[in-house]
Scaffold this active site. Structure first.
Site, mmCIF file in Angstrom:
data_model
loop_
_atom_site.group_PDB
_atom_site.id
_atom_site.type_symbol
_atom_site.label_atom_id
_atom_site.label_comp_id
_atom_site.label_asym_id
_atom_site.label_seq_id
_atom_site.Cartn_x
_atom_site.Cartn_y
_atom_site.Cartn_z
ATOM 1 N N LYS A 50 0.844 -1.205 0.000
ATOM 2 C CA LYS A 50 0.000 0.000 0.000
ATOM 3 C C LYS A 50 0.874 1.247 0.000
ATOM 4 O O LYS A 50 2.079 1.175 0.294
ATOM 5 C CB LYS A 50 -0.908 -0.016 1.237
ATOM 6 C CG LYS A 50 -0.150 0.035 2.566
ATOM 7 C CD LYS A 50 -1.053 -0.303 3.751
ATOM 8 C CE LYS A 50 -0.285 -0.230 5.061
ATOM 9 N NZ LYS A 50 -1.048 -0.817 6.181
ATOM 10 N N ARG A 148 -10.407 -0.086 14.997
ATOM 11 C CA ARG A 148 -10.202 0.708 13.795
ATOM 12 C C ARG A 148 -11.098 0.087 12.726
ATOM 13 O O ARG A 148 -12.306 0.096 12.877
ATOM 14 C CB ARG A 148 -8.704 0.724 13.433
ATOM 15 C CG ARG A 148 -8.309 1.856 12.503
ATOM 16 C CD ARG A 148 -6.824 1.866 12.189
ATOM 17 N NE ARG A 148 -6.399 0.705 11.400
ATOM 18 C CZ ARG A 148 -5.151 0.531 10.941
ATOM 19 N NH1 ARG A 148 -4.211 1.432 11.209
ATOM 20 N NH2 ARG A 148 -4.844 -0.527 10.233
ATOM 21 N N HIS A 180 -6.170 -7.333 12.722
ATOM 22 C CA HIS A 180 -4.936 -6.537 12.752
ATOM 23 C C HIS A 180 -4.622 -6.205 14.211
ATOM 24 O O HIS A 180 -5.517 -5.883 14.990
ATOM 25 C CB HIS A 180 -5.160 -5.260 11.931
ATOM 26 C CG HIS A 180 -3.920 -4.514 11.550
ATOM 27 N ND1 HIS A 180 -2.761 -5.119 11.082
ATOM 28 C CD2 HIS A 180 -3.656 -3.181 11.546
ATOM 29 C CE1 HIS A 180 -1.865 -4.194 10.816
ATOM 30 N NE2 HIS A 180 -2.367 -3.006 11.093
ATOM 31 N N ARG A 236 1.078 -10.878 6.899
ATOM 32 C CA ARG A 236 0.972 -9.659 6.088
ATOM 33 C C ARG A 236 2.035 -8.632 6.468
ATOM 34 O O ARG A 236 1.708 -7.536 6.943
ATOM 35 C CB ARG A 236 -0.416 -9.008 6.272
ATOM 36 C CG ARG A 236 -1.621 -9.851 5.899
ATOM 37 C CD ARG A 236 -2.887 -8.991 5.928
ATOM 38 N NE ARG A 236 -3.008 -8.234 7.163
ATOM 39 C CZ ARG A 236 -3.670 -8.612 8.255
ATOM 40 N NH1 ARG A 236 -4.321 -9.755 8.261
ATOM 41 N NH2 ARG A 236 -3.702 -7.839 9.324
ATOM 42 N N TYR A 282 15.821 30.424 7.240
ATOM 43 C CA TYR A 282 14.716 31.228 7.789
ATOM 44 C C TYR A 282 14.730 31.247 9.312
ATOM 45 O O TYR A 282 14.856 30.211 9.963
ATOM 46 C CB TYR A 282 13.373 30.648 7.344
ATOM 47 C CG TYR A 282 13.042 30.841 5.891
ATOM 48 C CD1 TYR A 282 13.195 32.072 5.261
ATOM 49 C CD2 TYR A 282 12.540 29.784 5.146
ATOM 50 C CE1 TYR A 282 12.850 32.233 3.924
ATOM 51 C CE2 TYR A 282 12.192 29.937 3.811
ATOM 52 C CZ TYR A 282 12.352 31.166 3.201
ATOM 53 O OH TYR A 282 12.017 31.324 1.898
ATOM 54 N N CYS A 329 13.576 24.194 4.393
ATOM 55 C CA CYS A 329 12.672 25.038 3.598
ATOM 56 C C CYS A 329 11.882 24.171 2.620
ATOM 57 O O CYS A 329 12.012 22.960 2.614
ATOM 58 C CB CYS A 329 13.478 26.104 2.857
ATOM 59 S SG CYS A 329 14.615 27.012 3.932
ATOM 60 N N ASP A 331 12.123 23.725 -0.625
ATOM 61 C CA ASP A 331 12.881 23.030 -1.668
ATOM 62 C C ASP A 331 14.336 22.794 -1.305
ATOM 63 O O ASP A 331 15.082 22.264 -2.117
ATOM 64 C CB ASP A 331 12.857 23.865 -2.954
ATOM 65 C CG ASP A 331 11.468 24.297 -3.319
ATOM 66 O OD1 ASP A 331 10.683 23.425 -3.726
ATOM 67 O OD2 ASP A 331 11.152 25.493 -3.176
#
Ligand SMILES: *Cc1c(COP(=O)(O)O)cnc(C)c1O
Length: 395
Positions: A50, A148, A180, A236, A282, A329, A331
Site C-alpha cells: 500500500k 479501527r 490486525h 501480512r 529562515y 525550507c 525546496d
C-alpha cells in the site's frame, strides 16, 4: 549483495533527472521477503505494498517481493490493487479499505480479493459480483481489539450471518478471515494474546455458520518478527519487507536479517564559506560558531523532508555524519560542514543503510518524533525513484 552505488542508479529508469532522488534496491526487498518466508516456514507471505509500497514504488516493489517468495500482495485501496493488475501483476491480491461507491465491480472483474468489515459492503460487493457475472472473493475483517477497521462486537455476528446468506446465494465466496494487531510491537503485552484468542473464537464461529474459510491471517511485520504463534495460514508484513525494523527498541534491521531498501540522495548545489556568528536559513534558528563552510542541498519539505528535521536530522557527506543546520525550507536545506572539502555535485545521503555507514530512516524518525514508516512513506513523488538490483533489469 547488489552494488547500489549511485552511479549505477542514475538514470536507470530514464527519470532521475532532478537534483535529489530516491534509490531503491529491489534485491534488498527480494532478500527481505525471502528472510521473512524462511522465518514463517510453511505459512504463505502477503507483501503489503500500500501507499506506493511505503514510498518505494508500487509495481517494482511488488515484483521484487514476488521474486523473493511472497505469493500474495496486499493494498489498502482498491485503486492500488487495480494499478497492479494494469501493470500485468497476476498474483493473488487483497484490498481492504474503501468507502461506499468504491469500484467493486472492477475489483471483482480483476480478481481482487476484498476485506469486508460490514454488511453494507457485502451488499455492494454482491451487486458488483452479479454485474461481473462471477462470485467475489472476500475476507471477513474482524476488529479483535484495535478499534479501527473491521467488524466489532455484535457487528461480528451480523457480518457472519450476512456473509453466510450471501455465500449461499452464490454471489460471494468467503475465502479468508483477517484481523490486525494494536500492539504487536510490544511482545508479551496482554492484548496480543487477547486479540489472538478473539480471532480464533470468531474463526470457529464463522466455521460453525458454514462459511468454510480457508485462510486465517493476522500478523503484521512486528508479529512476524516476534510472535510465531500469530502466523496462522498467511502473514501480512509491510515495513519489514522494505528492510526497516517495526520494533526498533528490540532490534535493528540487521539484527532481524533485513536490509533497508531505500536511500535518499541529493547533489550539493552550492558550497560557501561564511563567518562565525552568521544566522542560517529562515528565522536564523542556527548560528555558526566560528568561520565555517555551509552546503546547500536542493531538497526540502515539498520533497517529503519533515520541517521538524530542522536542526536535528542527520545527513552524510563524504562518509561523515553531519546535521541539518537551521530550518528545512520548501525546496532546500543547509548543512554546516565545518572544513570538509565538499564540492558542488557531491552526493549527500539523508538516510539509507547503516551497513554502508549511512544515517538511517530510524534515526530520522527518532530525530523528528515519528516512526520509520512515516519517514519512507512521506518521500514525495517529486523525487524520482531509481531502481537497482538484479530485479531492476527485468522491470
Ligand atoms: C499496513 C498493514 C499491514 C502491514 O503492517 P506493517 O506494520 O507495515 O507490517 C498489515 N495488515 C494491515 C491490515 C495493514 O493495514
Amino acid at each position: 549483495m547488489a552494488d547500489v552505488s549511485s552511479s549505477d542508479l542514475h538514470g536507470q529508469d530514464g527519470n532521475a533527472s532532478g537534483p535529489a532522488r530516491v534509490l531503491v534496491d529491489l534485491d534488498a526487498i527480494a532478500a527481505n521477503v525471502s528472510a521473512l518466508c524462511r522465518r514463517v516456514g510453511d505459512t504463505a507471505v502477503l507483501a503489503v505494498v500500500k501507499a506506493d509500497a511505503y514510498g518505494h514504488g508500487l509495481v517494482p516493489s511488488a515484483r521484487a517481493a514476488l521474486g523473493g517468495g511472497a505469493t500474495w500482495l496486499g493494498t489498502a485501496q482498491i485503486g492500488e490493487a487495480l494499478a497492479l493488475r494494469a501493470a500485468g501483476v497476476d498474483a493473488p491480491l487483497l484490498a481492504w479499505l474503501y468507502a461506499p461507491g468504491a469500484p467493486f465491480r472492477q475489483a471483482v472483474e480483476a480478481d481482487i480479493d476484498l476485506g469486508v468489515s460490514a454488511p453494507w459492503a457485502l451488499v455492494e460487493i454482491a451487486e458488483a459480483a452479479a454485474h461481473a457475472g462471477r462470485p467475489a472473493r472476500i475476507h471477513l475483517k474482524i476488529d479483535t481489539g484495535l478499534a479501527r477497521n473491521g467488524a466489532f462486537g455484535a457487528g461480528v455476528d451480523e457480518l457472519i450471518e450476512a456473509a453466510a446468506r450471501t455465500q449461499d446465494g452464490g454471489r460471494v465466496r468467503v475465502v479468508g478471515i483477517m484481523s490486525h494487531f494494536a500492539r504487536a510491537d510490544e511482545p508479551g503485552e496482554p492484548s496480543i494474546r487477547g486479540q489472538q484468542d478473539r480471532f480464533e473464537a470468531v474463526y470457529e464461529q464463522a466455521q460453525r455458520a458454514g462459511l468454510g474459510i480457508q485462510i486465517r491471517h493476522l500478523a503484521n511485520s512486528a508479529a512476524v518478527l516476534t510472535n510465531p504463534s500469530a502466523s496462522y495460514d498467511l502473514v501480512r508484513p509491510g515495513l519489514a519487507i522494505y528492510g526497516l525494523s517495526p520494533v526498533p527498541q528490540l532490534g535493528t534491521p540487521e539484527d532481524f536479517g533485513l536490509r533497508p531498501a531505500m536511500r535518499v540522495a541529493v547533489d550539493v548545489a552550492l558550497v560557501k564559506d561564511i563567518p562565525g556568528g552568521q544566522g542560517v536559513s529562515y528565522g536564523h534558528t542556527y548560528t555558526t560558531v566560528g568561520a565555517t563552510r555551509v552546503v546547500l542541498l536542493p531538497i526540502g519539505y515539498a520533497d517529503g523532508v519533515p520541517r521538524g528535521a530542522s536542526n536535528c536530522a542527520p545527513v552524510s557527506l563524504d562518509g561523515r555524519h553531519l546535521r541539518i543546520s537551521g530550518r528545512v525550507c520548501m525546496d532546500q536545506l543547509v548543512v554546516d560542514v565545518g572544513d570538509l572539502p565538499v564540492r558542488p555535485g557531491d552526493e549527500a545521503i539523508l538516510f539509507g543503510d547503516a551497513g554502508r555507514g549511512e544515517p538511517t530512516a530510524q534515526e530520522w524518525a527518532d530525530a523528528t518524533g515519528t516512526i520509520s514508516y512515516e519517514i519512507v512513506t512521506r518521500m514525495s513523488s517529486r523525487l524520482p525513484r531509481s531502481y537497482a538490483g538484479a530485479a531492476a533489469w527485468s522491470l
